[in-house]
Design a protein around this motif. Sequence first.
Motif, short mmCIF file in Angstrom:
data_model
loop_
_atom_site.label_atom_id
_atom_site.label_comp_id
_atom_site.label_asym_id
_atom_site.label_seq_id
_atom_site.Cartn_x
_atom_site.Cartn_y
_atom_site.Cartn_z
N ARG A 10 16.14 -13.14 14.37
CA ARG A 10 14.98 -12.40 14.85
C ARG A 10 15.03 -10.92 14.48
NH1 ARG A 10 12.58 -12.48 21.08
NH2 ARG A 10 10.57 -11.53 20.55
N TYR A 11 16.21 -10.32 14.51
CA TYR A 11 16.32 -8.89 14.23
C TYR A 11 15.74 -8.54 12.86
CZ TYR A 11 18.49 -4.36 13.22
OH TYR A 11 18.71 -3.06 12.86
N ILE A 12 16.13 -9.27 11.84
CA ILE A 12 15.64 -9.00 10.49
C ILE A 12 14.22 -9.54 10.31
CG2 ILE A 12 15.93 -9.66 8.07
CD1 ILE A 12 18.88 -9.17 8.35
N ASP A 13 13.99 -10.76 10.71
CA ASP A 13 12.71 -11.40 10.44
C ASP A 13 11.54 -10.69 11.13
OD1 ASP A 13 14.34 -13.13 9.13
OD2 ASP A 13 13.83 -14.91 10.30
N ASP A 14 11.74 -10.26 12.37
CA ASP A 14 10.66 -9.59 13.09
C ASP A 14 10.35 -8.23 12.47
OD1 ASP A 14 9.81 -7.59 15.49
OD2 ASP A 14 9.03 -9.61 15.88
N HIS A 15 11.39 -7.51 12.02
CA HIS A 15 11.16 -6.21 11.41
C HIS A 15 10.33 -6.33 10.12
CE1 HIS A 15 14.08 -4.39 14.14
NE2 HIS A 15 13.66 -3.22 13.70
N ILE A 16 10.57 -7.36 9.36
CA ILE A 16 9.83 -7.54 8.12
C ILE A 16 8.33 -7.67 8.41
CG2 ILE A 16 9.40 -9.12 6.18
CD1 ILE A 16 12.40 -9.76 6.21
N ALA A 17 8.00 -8.45 9.41
CA ALA A 17 6.58 -8.67 9.73
C ALA A 17 5.99 -7.52 10.54
CB ALA A 17 6.43 -9.98 10.49
N HIS A 18 6.70 -7.11 11.60
CA HIS A 18 6.11 -6.18 12.55
C HIS A 18 5.95 -4.77 11.99
CE1 HIS A 18 4.71 -5.63 16.63
NE2 HIS A 18 5.39 -4.51 16.73
N ASP A 19 6.92 -4.29 11.25
CA ASP A 19 6.80 -2.94 10.71
C ASP A 19 5.67 -2.85 9.69
OD1 ASP A 19 8.98 -2.50 12.27
OD2 ASP A 19 10.14 -1.44 10.76
N ALA A 20 5.52 -3.92 8.89
CA ALA A 20 4.46 -3.92 7.87
C ALA A 20 3.08 -4.08 8.49
CB ALA A 20 4.72 -5.04 6.87
N GLN A 21 2.97 -4.91 9.53
CA GLN A 21 1.67 -5.23 10.10
C GLN A 21 1.24 -4.29 11.22
OE1 GLN A 21 2.07 -9.31 11.34
NE2 GLN A 21 2.60 -10.02 9.29
N SER A 22 2.22 -3.59 11.83
CA SER A 22 1.89 -2.77 12.99
C SER A 22 2.39 -1.34 12.87
CB SER A 22 2.48 -3.42 14.26
OG SER A 22 2.24 -2.64 15.40
N HIS A 23 3.69 -1.14 12.86
CA HIS A 23 4.23 0.22 12.94
C HIS A 23 3.78 1.13 11.80
CE1 HIS A 23 7.81 -1.23 15.59
NE2 HIS A 23 6.68 -1.14 16.26
N PHE A 24 3.86 0.66 10.57
CA PHE A 24 3.47 1.50 9.44
C PHE A 24 1.97 1.79 9.43
CE2 PHE A 24 1.97 2.04 5.06
CZ PHE A 24 2.72 3.14 4.67
N PRO A 25 1.08 0.79 9.48
CA PRO A 25 -0.35 1.11 9.42
C PRO A 25 -0.85 1.91 10.62
CG PRO A 25 -0.01 -1.23 9.86
CD PRO A 25 1.31 -0.67 9.48
N GLU A 26 -0.29 1.68 11.80
CA GLU A 26 -0.74 2.42 12.98
C GLU A 26 -0.32 3.90 12.87
OE1 GLU A 26 0.88 0.33 16.29
OE2 GLU A 26 -0.48 -1.39 16.06
N LEU A 27 0.89 4.14 12.41
CA LEU A 27 1.34 5.52 12.23
C LEU A 27 0.55 6.21 11.13
CD1 LEU A 27 3.28 7.81 12.91
CD2 LEU A 27 4.96 6.76 11.38
N LEU A 28 0.28 5.48 10.06
CA LEU A 28 -0.51 6.03 8.95
C LEU A 28 -1.90 6.42 9.42
CD1 LEU A 28 -0.96 6.57 5.90
CD2 LEU A 28 -1.62 4.15 5.70
N ASP A 29 -2.57 5.58 10.19
CA ASP A 29 -3.91 5.88 10.69
C ASP A 29 -3.89 7.11 11.60
OD1 ASP A 29 -5.08 3.80 9.33
OD2 ASP A 29 -5.12 2.43 11.04
N ALA A 30 -2.89 7.17 12.47
CA ALA A 30 -2.81 8.29 13.39
C ALA A 30 -2.62 9.60 12.64
CB ALA A 30 -1.66 8.09 14.38
N LEU A 31 -1.74 9.61 11.64
CA LEU A 31 -1.50 10.82 10.86
C LEU A 31 -2.73 11.20 10.05
CD1 LEU A 31 2.16 10.31 9.58
CD2 LEU A 31 1.33 12.11 11.10
#
Length: 257
Positions: A197-218
């Motif tokens: 889960r540690y690796i697999d969730d990061h692959i999906a979640h950072d690409a689908q949530s953390h990166f685009p949400e931070l990009l939009d906010a900035l």
Amino acid sequence: MQTSAVKKKKEIVDFFRQELLDFLQSKGVKKALRDIASGTMTQEALRDFFIQRLLATASFEKLLLRLSTSSPYTNLQDVVKSNLRDEIGVDAEGQVHPENAHATWRKNFYTAMGVSEKMISEALWAPGTKKYIEYLDSLIKNGGLFQMAGALLFFEGMIPQEFSFFQNGRDKVFPDAFVDMPKDEEKEKKQKNEARRYIDDHIAHDAQSHFPELLDALSEIVHDIHSATESVKKGIREAKEARKSFYLGQTVFGGTS
């Protein structure tokens, strides 16, 4: 999103992609990631690398905490706080779920590889780990808001790429610990799923949530602030160079920088 913010978003994305490509194609990093993904590393060598990766994680969490308390921009603060909640396993209502904390996922991952707490506590920083941690500590202490946010953006966008190499190496070098087998009983399947889960969730979640949400906010904040945009870019570039130093200074790959 306003038209000017959309243009700013494209500008930042284009810059990020150039820096990410430079990172992935740089000679030392490319070789290190290829060695990890190929499955040719010994279990001991891959353990040693992941221990160094773990030692560097604490500084990343410090960066999240620093950003979550220093931003006067509500949207940016909300995005970073959401990221931090994911790290510590707290939902939007403030309820703690230890089973969802990244610390729990990491422990399951490292335990599955045979990495003990004693091995972690006795590990010394590799030269690259030292440089990386020193950069992040300096950024947290002295960096401006947008510079820190740019560094975080690079990490969030880079992690899915990096972790894809980790995923391949993990499954090839430690198949008994991570890969489901026909003979596995339900208990074994559950343990392997938790370890992945540690690796697999990061692959999906950072690409689908953390990166685009931070990009939009900035993008919404900096679209009419030229100096802020340049600070974001500076953070992206510096984070890339720090991550390069991490790989180039890993003794497991022959690096000593």
